[in-house]
Design a protein around this motif. Structure first.
Motif, PDB file in Angstrom:
ATOM      1  N   THR A 358       0.836  -1.220   0.000  1.00 13.26           N
ATOM      2  CA  THR A 358       0.000   0.000   0.000  1.00 13.26           C
ATOM      3  C   THR A 358       0.865   1.263   0.000  1.00 13.26           C
ATOM      4  O   THR A 358       0.661   2.171  -0.812  1.00 13.26           O
ATOM      5  N   LYS A 359       1.853   1.271   0.898  1.00 11.90           N
ATOM      6  CA  LYS A 359       2.711   2.461   0.999  1.00 11.90           C
ATOM      7  C   LYS A 359       3.478   2.681  -0.311  1.00 11.90           C
ATOM      8  O   LYS A 359       3.598   3.818  -0.794  1.00 11.90           O
ATOM      9  N   THR A 360       4.004   1.600  -0.887  1.00 11.20           N
ATOM     10  CA  THR A 360       4.784   1.728  -2.131  1.00 11.20           C
ATOM     11  C   THR A 360       3.895   2.222  -3.265  1.00 11.20           C
ATOM     12  O   THR A 360       4.295   3.093  -4.054  1.00 11.20           O
ATOM     13  N   ALA A 361       2.666   1.661  -3.344  1.00 19.34           N
ATOM     14  CA  ALA A 361       1.735   2.079  -4.410  1.00 19.34           C
ATOM     15  C   ALA A 361       1.460   3.572  -4.295  1.00 19.34           C
ATOM     16  O   ALA A 361       1.446   4.302  -5.291  1.00 19.34           O
ATOM     17  N   ASP A 362       1.253   4.038  -3.060  1.00 20.37           N
ATOM     18  CA  ASP A 362       1.001   5.471  -2.842  1.00 20.37           C
ATOM     19  C   ASP A 362       2.212   6.300  -3.266  1.00 20.37           C
ATOM     20  O   ASP A 362       2.082   7.346  -3.908  1.00 20.37           O
ATOM     21  N   ALA A 363       3.396   5.809  -2.864  1.00 20.56           N
ATOM     22  CA  ALA A 363       4.617   6.572  -3.152  1.00 20.56           C
ATOM     23  C   ALA A 363       4.895   6.645  -4.646  1.00 20.56           C
ATOM     24  O   ALA A 363       5.421   7.654  -5.144  1.00 20.56           O
ATOM     25  N   LEU A 366       0.856   4.502  -8.125  1.00 19.05           N
ATOM     26  CA  LEU A 366       0.438   3.351  -8.938  1.00 19.05           C
ATOM     27  C   LEU A 366      -0.789   2.709  -8.292  1.00 19.05           C
ATOM     28  O   LEU A 366      -1.004   2.826  -7.080  1.00 19.05           O
ATOM     29  N   HIS A 367      -1.546   1.979  -9.128  1.00 21.25           N
ATOM     30  CA  HIS A 367      -2.630   1.186  -8.554  1.00 21.25           C
ATOM     31  C   HIS A 367      -2.002  -0.032  -7.898  1.00 21.25           C
ATOM     32  O   HIS A 367      -0.996  -0.558  -8.383  1.00 21.25           O
ATOM     33  N   ARG A 368      -2.600  -0.480  -6.813  1.00 16.73           N
ATOM     34  CA  ARG A 368      -2.030  -1.639  -6.095  1.00 16.73           C
ATOM     35  C   ARG A 368      -1.851  -2.849  -7.007  1.00 16.73           C
ATOM     36  O   ARG A 368      -0.866  -3.571  -6.918  1.00 16.73           O
ATOM     37  N   ASN A 369      -2.823  -3.035  -7.908  1.00 21.76           N
ATOM     38  CA  ASN A 369      -2.735  -4.222  -8.769  1.00 21.76           C
ATOM     39  C   ASN A 369      -1.597  -4.109  -9.785  1.00 21.76           C
ATOM     40  O   ASN A 369      -0.951  -5.097 -10.113  1.00 21.76           O
ATOM     41  N   THR A 370      -1.375  -2.875 -10.252  1.00 17.63           N
ATOM     42  CA  THR A 370      -0.235  -2.669 -11.170  1.00 17.63           C
ATOM     43  C   THR A 370       1.059  -3.005 -10.453  1.00 17.63           C
ATOM     44  O   THR A 370       1.943  -3.672 -10.986  1.00 17.63           O
TER      45      THR A 370
END
Lengths: 407, 184
Positions: A358-363, A366-370
C-alpha cells in the motif's frame, strides 16, 4: 657627561605596576590621573577597569583609527555612557605588530583642552605598556595552543597509552578525562587548501569554541586540514539523552555558521562515546566513517552508532560488494536495460517502504494491482520470492551498496 | 612541538619508471625480496606511479588493527610496532594502497615508515634521495602550498575514506609537432 637623564617617578610607578598585569596598569593610571580607566579588547569587551563607579558603555569612538598604520598609539576623543549619563572620554588604541589589539579609555568630565593635551603622553605611554602585556599573553596563548594541539593529536591517534597520564595532562587545561567523551568531526565539504577555505576553518574553529563556552564546557578542539575535531564531554549517562545534547550542540553550531554562509558546506560525523580516554582514537575514526557515510546517504547528523549495515558495507572490499550486487540484482538491472522498464525503480521503492504494498503504491502513484503485477514480474526475473525474509535482507543490502556509490 | 603532516609529492611527468626509489627503499630497509614497501607501476596512459604508504590522515590500517599496533607520530608518520603485530593481515586487506606488506620471515605485517631514522638525522627518505629526476619529493603538507598540485590522479585508488598524505603534479598534455596524426 653633561646631560642629566631624568625619569619621572610616575613613569617608574606605571612600569612597576605593569608587573601586576593589565589591571595593575589601569589602577596606577587611574590613581595618577584621578579619572576612571577602562581597558577593552577590539570588540569593546572590558578586560580591566579602575576607579569605575558605575557600569560604562562605549558609545562612540572617533574613527581616526581606521587610518592608523604604525605602532605609535594616537589619542582620539570618544563618548561613554555611565549610569545613563553621557560622558566625554579619550581613547588610545593598543597596537601590536601593526594590528589593533584593544583600546584604553579614560573617562574625563568637563576638563579643559589644555588638561587633555597634558595627559596625552602619559596615556600613550600606558597604552604601550598594555600592548607589551598583551604581547606576553598572546605568546603564552600561542605556546599553550601548540602544546594543546600536540596533546589532542596524540589522543586522537592513540599515541598515549596510559590512562593516568592522559588524565593528569588533561588537568593542566582543566579537562576532566575521568568523564566519558565523544568525538565530533566538523568538516568543510570539498575543502580547497588554496582558496579562502583555510580562513573558513579558522572561523568555524572559533565559532565552535564559543558555542562550547556558552554551553559551560571547556573546549577541547583542534583544527586539522579541512576539519575541526571536537572532543565533547558527555555529562549524562543515558545514550538517548546524550545524542539529543549532541544534536542540539551541532544545531547551534550550524545556526551560527548560517550567519557566515557556511552551513551548507559543513558536514559532521559523530563517533561512539568512550569512557576510557585511551580509546578516544577509535571514536575519532568512527566519527570520520560516520561523516563519509552521512554525506553519501544524506544524513544530517550521522551517529556511528546509528549506521548499522552501512558501516560494514562501506569499508568492505569493492570487488566483493560489486559481485554481491550483481548476484542479487544483476538480472533485474539487465532486464530493465534490455526492455527499458522501471522494475529496479519499483523494487527500490518497495524496499524503501519496508516491503509494504500500500505504501509503495502510494509513493509511486500506482494502482495496487499494477504494483502487484510488477512485483510478480520481479519475482520471475530474480527467481526468488519477495516475501522471504532472507531475500528481502539481500535486496536491502544490495540497494545500500548502490546508495553508497560502490557501484 | 608542532603538529606536522609529512607527505610525498609525486610528479607524474618527471617519473620514467627507473625503479630507483623501489630499489633504494629495499636497500635502506633490508626487506625481504617479496616485501615491496614502495611499488612502481605503469598506468594505463603509459605513465608511471610510484606508491608507498601514504601516511593517511585517517589510516584504515590504524582503525582495523585489533592489537592497536599502529601509531601516528606528531610529524604524521604512521608506524607499526612489530612487537604488537600478530600477523592477522587485517591491515593488509584494509589498506586501499596495499601499503602494509606481509613479511614471510617474521610472519608479521611491515610497512614504509618514511625512513624516520634518516629524517631524524636531517636526511630525506631513501626513495626521495634516490630519485634522479626529482619526481618524488617530500614536504610538510600542512604548510606546503602549490596551486598546480592535485589530491589524486586517474589510476590512484579512492582517497575518500583515508585522506592520504600525498599530492600529485598531474601529467600535462604536450603538443608533439613531430608526430603526424594517423588520419592524414
Amino acid at each position: 657627561m653633561e646631560n642629566t637623564f631624568f625619569v619621572p617617578d610616575y613613569l617608574h610607578d606605571l612600569l612597576v605596576a605593569s608587573e601586576k598585569g593589565l589591571k595593575g596598569i589601569c589602577v596606577e593610571l587611574a590613581s595618577l590621573l584621578s579619572f576612571p580607566v577602562i581597558l577593552t579588547d577590539p570588540l569593546f569587551n572590558q578586560l580591566a577597569t579602575a576607579k569605575l563607579v558605575h557600569e560604562v558603555e562605549i558609545n562612540y569612538v572617533d574613527n581616526q583609527y581606521r587610518e592608523i598604520t604604525g605602532d605609535k598609539p594616537a589619542i582620539v576623543s570618544c563618548q561613554l555612557t555611565s549610569d545613563g549619563v553621557q560622558k566625554k572620554g579619550i581613547c588610545s588604541a593598543i597596537i601590536l605588530d601593526g594590528r589593533l589589539r584593544g583600546y584604553l579609555f579614560v573617562q574625563i568630565d568637563e576638563v579643559s583642552d589644555e588638561t587633555i593635551t597634558r595627559i596625552h603622553s602619559i596615556i600613550a605611554y600606558a597604552s604601550s605598556l598594555c600592548s607589551l602585556e598583551l604581547r606576553k599573553r598572546l605568546e603564552l596563548k600561542q605556546e599553550r595552543q601548540q602544546f594543546k594541539e600536540a596533546f589532542i593529536y596524540d589522543l586522537l591517534y592513540g599515541n598515549m597509552k596510559q590512562k593516568d597520564e592522559i588524565i593528569s595532562y588533561g588537568n593542566i587545561w582543566g579537562w576532566d578525562f575521568t568523564q566519558s567523551h565523544t568525538i565530533i568531526v566538523f568538516s568543510l565539504v570539498d575543502f580547497d587548501y588554496y582558496s579562502e577555505d583555510q580562513k573558513h576553518i579558522d572561523s568555524l574553529f572559533f565559532l565552535i569554541e564559543r558555542v562550547l563556552i556558552e554551553s559551560n564546557l571547556k573546549p577541547i578542539a583542534m583544527k586539522k586540514r579541512g576539519e575541526v575535531i571536537v572532543i565533547y564531554q558527555m555529562l549524562g549517562e543515558e545514550i538517548d539523552k546524550n545524542q539529543n545534547v549532541i544534536k542540539e550542540f551541532i544545531q547551534r553550531v550550524m545556526t551560527q555558521a548560517k550567519m557566515m554562509n557556511m552551513n551548507t558546506r559543513i558536514a559532521t560525523g559523530i563517533g561512539r562515546e568512550s569512557t576510557n580516554p585511551e580509546e578516544l582514537y577509535k571514536s575519532y575514526q568512527e566519527a570520520k566513517v560516520a561523516y563519509e557515510v552521512g554525506l553519501l546517504l544524506n544524513i544530517h547528523t550521522p551517529f556511528f552508532n546509528g549506521l548499522g549495515l552501512e558501516r560494514i558495507l562501506y569499508k568492505h572490499d569493492l570487488q566483493d560488494v560489486k559481485e554481491y550486487y550483481d548476484h542479487t540484482l544483476g538480472n533485474l538491472e539487465k532486464f530493465d536495460q534490455d526492455h527499458g522498464g522501471e522494475l529496479m525503480h519499483t523494487l527500490e521503492f518497495y524496499a524503501a517502504n519496508h516491503y509494504d504494498v500500500t505504501k509503495t503504491a502510494d509513493a509511486l502513484f500506482l494502482h495496487r494491482n499494477t504494483l502487484r503485477y510488477r512485483l510478480k514480474k520481479i519475482e520471475e526475473i530474480l527467481d526468488k520470492k519477495l516475501d522471504d525474509m532472507n531475500v528481502r535482507l539481500n535486496i536491502t543490502a544490495a540497494f545500500k551498496i548502490k546508495q553508497l556509490r560502490k557501484i | 612541538m608542532m603538529v606536522k603532516q609529512m607527505g610525498f609529492v609525486f610528479n607524474v611527468d618527471l617519473c620514467f619508471g627507473c625503479m630507483a626509489c623501489e630499489i633504494a627503499c629495499r636497500n635502506e630497509n633490508q626487506t625481504d625480496s617479496t616485501v615491496r614497501w614502495r611499488k612502481v607501476s605503469r598506468l594505463t596512459d603509459d605513465s608511471f606511479l610510484s606508491v608507498s604508504c601514504n601516511h593517511c590522515n585517517s589510516p584504515e590500517c590504524f582503525r582495523v588493527c585489533p592489537e592497536n599496533a599502529f601509531t601516528k607520530r606528531g610529524d604524521g608518520i604512521v608506524q607499526i610496532n612489530s612487537d604488537l603485530c600478530i600477523g592477522c593481515g587485517l591491515c593488509i586487506e584494509a589498506c586501499p594502497y596495499g601499503a602494509p606488506q606481509y613479511d614471510p620471515l617474521t610472519q608479521k605485517a611491515s610497512k614504509c615508515q618514511m625512513c624516520y631514522p634518516r629524517q631524524d638525522k636531517g636526511l630525506p627518505p631513501a626513495c626521495v634521495e634516490s630519485c634522479s629526476t626529482e619526481a618524488l619529493t617530500f614536504v610538510d603538507l600542512n604548510i606546503f602550498c602549490d596551486k598546480k598540485m592535485v589530491g589524486t590522479i586517474p589510476g590512484f585508488p579512492d582517497t575518500r575514506l583515508t585522506n592520504p598524505s600525498i599530492a600529485f603534479y598531474p601529467a600535462i598534455e604536450r603538443n608533439r609537432y613531430f608526430l603526424k596524426s594517423s588520419n592524414k
